[in-house]
Design an enzyme around this catalytic site. Structure first.
Site, PDB file in Angstrom:
ATOM      1  N   HIS A 182       0.825  -1.214   0.000  1.00  0.00           N
ATOM      2  CA  HIS A 182       0.000   0.000   0.000  1.00  0.00           C
ATOM      3  C   HIS A 182       0.856   1.260   0.000  1.00  0.00           C
ATOM      4  CE1 HIS A 182       0.801   0.781   4.310  1.00  0.00           C
ATOM      5  NE2 HIS A 182       0.773  -0.539   4.436  1.00  0.00           N
ATOM      6  N   CYS A 198       1.983  -3.206   6.683  1.00  0.00           N
ATOM      7  CA  CYS A 198       2.614  -4.290   5.918  1.00  0.00           C
ATOM      8  C   CYS A 198       3.768  -3.746   5.090  1.00  0.00           C
ATOM      9  CB  CYS A 198       1.569  -4.969   5.042  1.00  0.00           C
ATOM     10  SG  CYS A 198       0.405  -6.021   5.957  1.00  0.00           S
TER      11      CYS A 198
END
Length: 222
Positions: A182, A198
């Site tokens: 992301h 993440c």
């Protein structure tokens, strides 16, 4: 004679420095995967990381002087067993590779949160979202309740959303791994280990990656 000797010596020094620079650009990633980096030209960098006004929400220009040049988008020599179109994530080296033909890859710098180290192996991109909705995991809420509890029901996409401008969702055997690639509005975090999340990329980089890959893209996390 002194001038001639000095010139020969200078050429030897320059040649040695050039050789050292070439060798320094080679590294080994993920055991058997070798890479050699080639920095893009300055105009390419400034253009790629310019502000994006055409997005649903504004994307600010990245001041690349605050980012280690190793972690800026660039094309590198990349020998691997994976076919073109595969995403390879090396969370320990803080790189993400999009494998290309002829032994090359587009390499992006990433920041890695704790959740980014919780999965290794192979999956596929089953979902892609622009300006995605975000919900913190139960582990994030437990670690930092004052920071994340208020978002337990989620946050709509936008400038303040931790997933940034794009998100890729990794699935394995039909199940959501909770592993996300992301964007981020914190370019200073690229190349570093961060507390949560993440695999984060600068918004310009994740927008670029998003535009290049279809659903079903294979992702290998080293």
């Amino acid at each position: 004679m002194l001038s001639s000797a000095f010139g020969r010596g200078l050429r030897l020094v320059v040649s040695a420095c050039a050789l050292s620079a070439v060798l320094a650009g080679c590294s080994v990633t993920g055991g058997t995967v070798a890479t050699a980096s080639f920095m893009p030209t300055a105009p390419d960098i400034s253009s790629h990381y310019a502000a994006l006004e055409s997005e649903k929400f504004p994307v600010d220009e990245v001041d690349t002087s605050h980012v280690d040049p190793l972690f800026l988008k660039q094309t590198v020599t990349y020998r691997s067993p994976y076919p073109a179109g595969t995403i390879v994530v090396d969370p320990h080296k803080r790189f993400l590779y999009l494998v290309q033909k002829d032994g090359q890859a587009i390499r992006y710098g990433v920041g890695v949160g704790r959740e980014g180290l919780a999965f290794a192996g192979t999956g596929i991109v089953r979902e892609k979202r622009e300006w995605p909705h975000w919900t913190p995991t139960s582990a994030m809420i437990a670690r930092e309740p004052e920071r994340y509890r208020k978002w337990a029901k989620g946050m709509e996409g936008g400038i303040g959303n931790p997933l940034g401008a794009r998100a890729l969702y990794l699935f394995k055997d039909g199940k959501d791994t909770r592993y996300r690639i992301h964007g981020t509005t914190e370019p200073d975090s690229i190349g570093k280990a961060v507390s949560s999340g993440c695999i984060r990329m600068m918004n310009q980089d994740v927008i670029d990656l998003y535009s290049r890959i279809p659903l079903g893209t294979k992702v290998v996390v080293l």
